[in-house]
Design an enzyme around this catalytic site. Structure first.
Site, PDB file in Angstrom:
ATOM      1  CG  ASN A 102       6.534   7.080  25.160  1.00 31.17           C
ATOM      2  OD1 ASN A 102       5.928   6.810  24.116  1.00 31.17           O
ATOM      3  ND2 ASN A 102       6.622   8.324  25.620  1.00 31.17           N
ATOM      4  CG  HIS A 104       8.445  12.963  24.413  1.00 27.41           C
ATOM      5  ND1 HIS A 104       7.076  13.064  24.496  1.00 27.41           N
ATOM      6  CD2 HIS A 104       8.916  14.228  24.390  1.00 27.41           C
ATOM      7  CE1 HIS A 104       6.736  14.338  24.539  1.00 27.41           C
ATOM      8  NE2 HIS A 104       7.835  15.072  24.474  1.00 27.41           N
TER       9      HIS A 104
HETATM   10  C1  GAR Z   1       6.561  10.043  16.820  1.00 25.10           C
HETATM   11  O1  GAR Z   1       7.296  11.186  16.436  1.00 25.10           O
HETATM   12  C2  GAR Z   1       6.653   9.822  18.308  1.00 25.10           C
HETATM   13  O2  GAR Z   1       7.861  10.239  18.862  1.00 25.10           O
HETATM   14  C3  GAR Z   1       5.527  10.680  18.805  1.00 25.10           C
HETATM   15  O3  GAR Z   1       4.484  10.478  17.887  1.00 25.10           O
HETATM   16  C4  GAR Z   1       5.068  10.269  16.587  1.00 25.10           C
HETATM   17  C5  GAR Z   1       4.386   9.077  15.965  1.00 25.10           C
HETATM   18  O4  GAR Z   1       4.754   8.943  14.630  1.00 25.10           O
HETATM   19  N1  GAR Z   1       5.142  10.328  20.146  1.00 25.10           N
HETATM   20  C6  GAR Z   1       4.652  11.211  20.997  1.00 25.10           C
HETATM   21  O5  GAR Z   1       4.459  12.373  20.724  1.00 25.10           O
HETATM   22  C7  GAR Z   1       4.354  10.653  22.386  1.00 25.10           C
HETATM   23  N2  GAR Z   1       4.141  11.723  23.325  1.00 25.10           N
HETATM   24  P1  GAR Z   1       4.442   7.588  13.854  1.00 25.10           P
HETATM   25  O6  GAR Z   1       2.975   7.216  14.174  1.00 25.10           O
HETATM   26  O7  GAR Z   1       4.626   7.897  12.413  1.00 25.10           O
HETATM   27  O8  GAR Z   1       5.389   6.546  14.356  1.00 25.10           O
END
Ligand code: GAR
Length: 191
Positions: A102, A104
């Site tokens: 994952n 984060h």
């Molecule tokens: C990303 O910044 C990722 O790190 C985060 O969601 C965003 C998705 O962006 N993930 C989390 O917060 C997981 N807890 P994207 O859909 O444009 O790739």
């Protein structure tokens, strides 16, 4: 290695990962499908433009074997969560032991756990007057954001930064590092 990408929202990381390996004509790593828990997620539009099949499943489907069957049909070796917001159920963890990672958008163990995703993370970082943030790529276990850390990268947070400005810096780190970390991680997976 065949890697499934899981995404719940925009899917900019999923797109960046796929194009990164396509641009390099990589033959040892493939991303044959994208799995989402939201039918209205923009990641499906990105998938369509990339020519990659994408699927939507309910929370129950992630738990009752429907997602697992699809992953088996595609002979998937590992799973990358790229902005995926559901908790990964025990059945998938058992089927892919040490084969799920994952990303984060903060420096774990800070700003992790349930409810800490996307813009909520950056708002909390700003509210807490942090002087730095960054990304954490980690193995997924049964607890939110608690698996072994594989990689971290940092960026400064200025006192004047808004949550959106922190998000932009963090996204830049994600786009720069996530594909390369996935490439190294996938090399360590055995068939
Ligand atoms: C990303 O910044 C990722 O790190 C985060 O969601 C965003 C998705 O962006 N993930 C989390 O917060 C997981 N807890 P994207 O859909 O444009 O790739």
């Amino acid at each position: 290695m065949k890697i499934a990408l899981f995404a719940s929202g925009s899917g900019s990381n999923a797109e960046n990962i796929i194009t990164h390996f396509r641009d390099r004509n990589a033959t040892d790593i493939e991303f044959p499908l994208i799995v989402s828990n939201r039918a209205d997620a923009f990641v499906h539009e990105r998938a369509r433009q990339l020519g990659v099949p994408s699927f939507t499943f309910s929370k129950a489907d992630f738990e009752n074997g429907a997602v697992l069957r699809l992953l088996q049909q595609y002979a998937i070796d590992g799973i990358v969560l790229a902005g995926f917001l559901l908790k990964v159920p025990a059945s998938l963890l058992q089927a892919f032991p040490d084969r799920i990672i994952n990303i984060h958008p903060a420096l774990l163990p800070k700003f992790g756990g349930k409810g800490m995703y996307g813009s909520h993370v950056h708002e909390a970082v700003v509210a807490n007057h942090e002087t730095e943030s960054g990304i954490t790529i980690h193995a997924v276990n049964e607890h939110y954001d608690e698996g072994t850390i594989i990689f971290q990268a940092r960026c400064p947070v200025l006192p004047t930064d808004s949550a959106d400005e922190v998000a932009a810096k963090v996204h830049a780190l994600e786009y720069r590092h996530f594909p390369e970390v996935i490439g190294r991680w996938a090399k360590g997976l055995t068939k």
